[in-house]
Design a protein around this motif. Structure first.
Motif, PDB file in Angstrom:
ATOM      1  N   TYR A  62     -12.979  29.588  45.529  1.00 16.97           N
ATOM      2  CA  TYR A  62     -12.837  29.074  44.162  1.00 16.97           C
ATOM      3  C   TYR A  62     -11.666  28.104  44.087  1.00 16.97           C
ATOM      4  O   TYR A  62     -11.731  27.087  43.383  1.00 16.97           O
ATOM      5  CB  TYR A  62     -12.643  30.220  43.170  1.00 16.97           C
TER       6      TYR A  62
ATOM      7  N   PRO B 294     -16.331  27.435  35.864  1.00 18.36           N
ATOM      8  CA  PRO B 294     -15.836  27.760  34.513  1.00 18.36           C
ATOM      9  C   PRO B 294     -14.501  27.092  34.195  1.00 18.36           C
ATOM     10  O   PRO B 294     -14.259  26.677  33.064  1.00 18.36           O
ATOM     11  CB  PRO B 294     -15.696  29.286  34.550  1.00 18.36           C
ATOM     12  N   THR B 295     -13.620  27.025  35.203  1.00 18.45           N
ATOM     13  CA  THR B 295     -12.348  26.304  35.054  1.00 18.45           C
ATOM     14  C   THR B 295     -12.101  25.514  36.330  1.00 18.45           C
ATOM     15  O   THR B 295     -12.577  25.873  37.405  1.00 18.45           O
ATOM     16  CB  THR B 295     -11.159  27.265  34.838  1.00 18.45           C
ATOM     17  N   ASN B 296     -11.350  24.439  36.205  1.00 14.11           N
ATOM     18  CA  ASN B 296     -10.866  23.715  37.374  1.00 14.11           C
ATOM     19  C   ASN B 296      -9.565  23.036  37.006  1.00 14.11           C
ATOM     20  O   ASN B 296      -9.042  23.229  35.898  1.00 14.11           O
ATOM     21  CB  ASN B 296     -11.913  22.735  37.931  1.00 14.11           C
TER      22      ASN B 296
ATOM     23  N   GLY C 104     -10.100  23.755  31.375  1.00 15.88           N
ATOM     24  CA  GLY C 104      -9.594  25.090  31.108  1.00 15.88           C
ATOM     25  C   GLY C 104      -9.219  25.258  29.660  1.00 15.88           C
ATOM     26  O   GLY C 104      -9.809  24.631  28.771  1.00 15.88           O
ATOM     27  N   LEU C 105      -8.235  26.100  29.391  1.00 13.73           N
ATOM     28  CA  LEU C 105      -7.771  26.341  28.032  1.00 13.73           C
ATOM     29  C   LEU C 105      -7.020  25.127  27.512  1.00 13.73           C
ATOM     30  O   LEU C 105      -6.460  24.351  28.285  1.00 13.73           O
ATOM     31  CB  LEU C 105      -6.882  27.580  27.996  1.00 13.73           C
TER      32      LEU C 105
ATOM     33  N   ALA D 256      -6.841  34.509  40.552  1.00 11.01           N
ATOM     34  CA  ALA D 256      -7.831  34.642  39.478  1.00 11.01           C
ATOM     35  C   ALA D 256      -7.174  34.488  38.107  1.00 11.01           C
ATOM     36  O   ALA D 256      -7.740  33.844  37.204  1.00 11.01           O
ATOM     37  CB  ALA D 256      -8.539  35.995  39.584  1.00 11.01           C
ATOM     38  N   ILE D 257      -5.993  35.060  37.947  1.00  9.59           N
ATOM     39  CA  ILE D 257      -5.254  34.909  36.686  1.00  9.59           C
ATOM     40  C   ILE D 257      -4.888  33.454  36.456  1.00  9.59           C
ATOM     41  O   ILE D 257      -5.033  32.929  35.343  1.00  9.59           O
ATOM     42  CB  ILE D 257      -4.004  35.811  36.700  1.00  9.59           C
TER      43      ILE D 257
ATOM     44  N   PHE E 140      -6.439  30.789  37.633  1.00  7.99           N
ATOM     45  CA  PHE E 140      -7.660  30.044  37.301  1.00  7.99           C
ATOM     46  C   PHE E 140      -8.070  30.282  35.850  1.00  7.99           C
ATOM     47  O   PHE E 140      -8.462  29.360  35.135  1.00  7.99           O
ATOM     48  CB  PHE E 140      -8.811  30.457  38.225  1.00  7.99           C
ATOM     49  N   ALA E 141      -7.988  31.542  35.405  1.00  7.62           N
ATOM     50  CA  ALA E 141      -8.485  31.907  34.083  1.00  7.62           C
ATOM     51  C   ALA E 141      -7.631  31.332  32.959  1.00  7.62           C
ATOM     52  O   ALA E 141      -8.159  30.979  31.892  1.00  7.62           O
ATOM     53  CB  ALA E 141      -8.555  33.425  33.950  1.00  7.62           C
ATOM     54  N   PHE E 142      -6.333  31.223  33.183  1.00 11.83           N
ATOM     55  CA  PHE E 142      -5.437  30.818  32.099  1.00 11.83           C
ATOM     56  C   PHE E 142      -4.852  29.422  32.296  1.00 11.83           C
ATOM     57  O   PHE E 142      -3.907  29.041  31.602  1.00 11.83           O
ATOM     58  CB  PHE E 142      -4.309  31.852  31.951  1.00 11.83           C
ATOM     59  N   TRP E 143      -5.415  28.669  33.239  1.00 14.91           N
ATOM     60  CA  TRP E 143      -4.913  27.319  33.492  1.00 14.91           C
ATOM     61  C   TRP E 143      -5.157  26.413  32.283  1.00 14.91           C
ATOM     62  O   TRP E 143      -6.222  26.442  31.668  1.00 14.91           O
ATOM     63  CB  TRP E 143      -5.583  26.729  34.729  1.00 14.91           C
TER      64      TRP E 143
END
Length: 246
Positions: free
Chosen positions: A23, A35-37, A41-42, A98-99, A101-104
């Motif tokens: 990933y 889902p994110t890159n 992201g956010l 993973a954290i 990636f998820a909150f980038w």
């Protein structure tokens, strides 16, 4: 913990880390289907995004460095079986990634944008080459020991781990840390560099340079004068650059 269960745990940790690494490659390449890159992201204002992203990079760096230190390992293995210490370390790295990636939070201001097809091909080739250097370098030393499988397998067979040997195959004859060399190339080789990508690449670069210093302390403790002499004759991440005279 039974030996078979321990081996299964090591295998699961290995694949968790490998999934996170795969990933990471797509994240860094900016694959839009993910889902994110690095550029997806956010959403937050640029100053807020920068603070959050720096905190995410620091979180990963702390996890990755602290859990690798001998003092932490000595305390940690009072809780985690010795044969699974490396596997749990890899699992921790996967969770930290993973954290991240998820909150980038991307910062989409363009720093450079290479539109020439030839330029894009060259930069993507460098990116893939850097990832290739990372992957190949893990096999040049001991891929399965690096990711914890060898330790668990030795425990299953009730056999001691072999003593560490100092070897310098292929890339290691030119630089001391080819894995980091590959990461540096992959971090910066892109035809579409946004401010968020620069922040990520710069933060990871700083972390890797700090990590090298701690890693080399451990290597000097493990291999003594052999590593000291090697460090004096071979560049750190660029051939001929960063040699340290005793």
């Amino acid at each position: 913990m039974s030996r078979v269960l321990g081996m299964l745990t090591a295998v699961l940790c290995y694949f968790a880390f490998f999934a996170a690494f795969a990933y990471f490659v797509g994240f860094l390449a900016g694959i839009p289907e993910l889902p994110t890159n690095i550029d997806k992201g956010l959403v937050a204002p640029a100053p807020v995004a920068a603070v959050i992203d720096v905190a995410l990079i620091a979180f990963f760096g702390i996890q990755h460095s602290v859990m690798a230190r001998s003092g932490f390992k000595a305390a940690w293995t009072r809780i985690v079986p010795v044969q699974l210490e490396r596997s749990v370390y890899c699992l921790g790295a996967a969770v930290a990634l993973a954290i991240l990636f998820a909150f980038w939070h991307p910062i989409d201001r363009m720093v450079w944008n290479v539109t020439s097809p030839a330029g894009q091909i060259v930069l993507w080739a460098l990116f893939l080459g850097g990832i290739g250097v990372v992957f190949i370098s893990t096999w040049l030393i001991n891929h399965f020991e690096l990711f914890g499988l060898a330790q668990a397998w030795s425990h299953v067979r009730n056999a001691p781990m072999p003593d560490p040997r100092f070897v310098t195959p292929l890339f290691y004859r030119a630089v001391r840390h080819p894995i980091y060399t590959g990461f540096f190339i992959a971090l910066w080789a892109t035809p579409h560099m946004t401010a968020g990508h620069v922040l990520f690449a710069a933060g990871m670069t700083v972390y890797l340079l700090i990590g090298i210093r701690y890693e080399e302390r451990d290597l000097v403790k493990r291999f003594g004068s052999t590593y000291v002499e090697y460090r004096a004759s071979v560049g750190m991440i660029i051939p001929g650059v960063g040699r340290r005279t005793p």
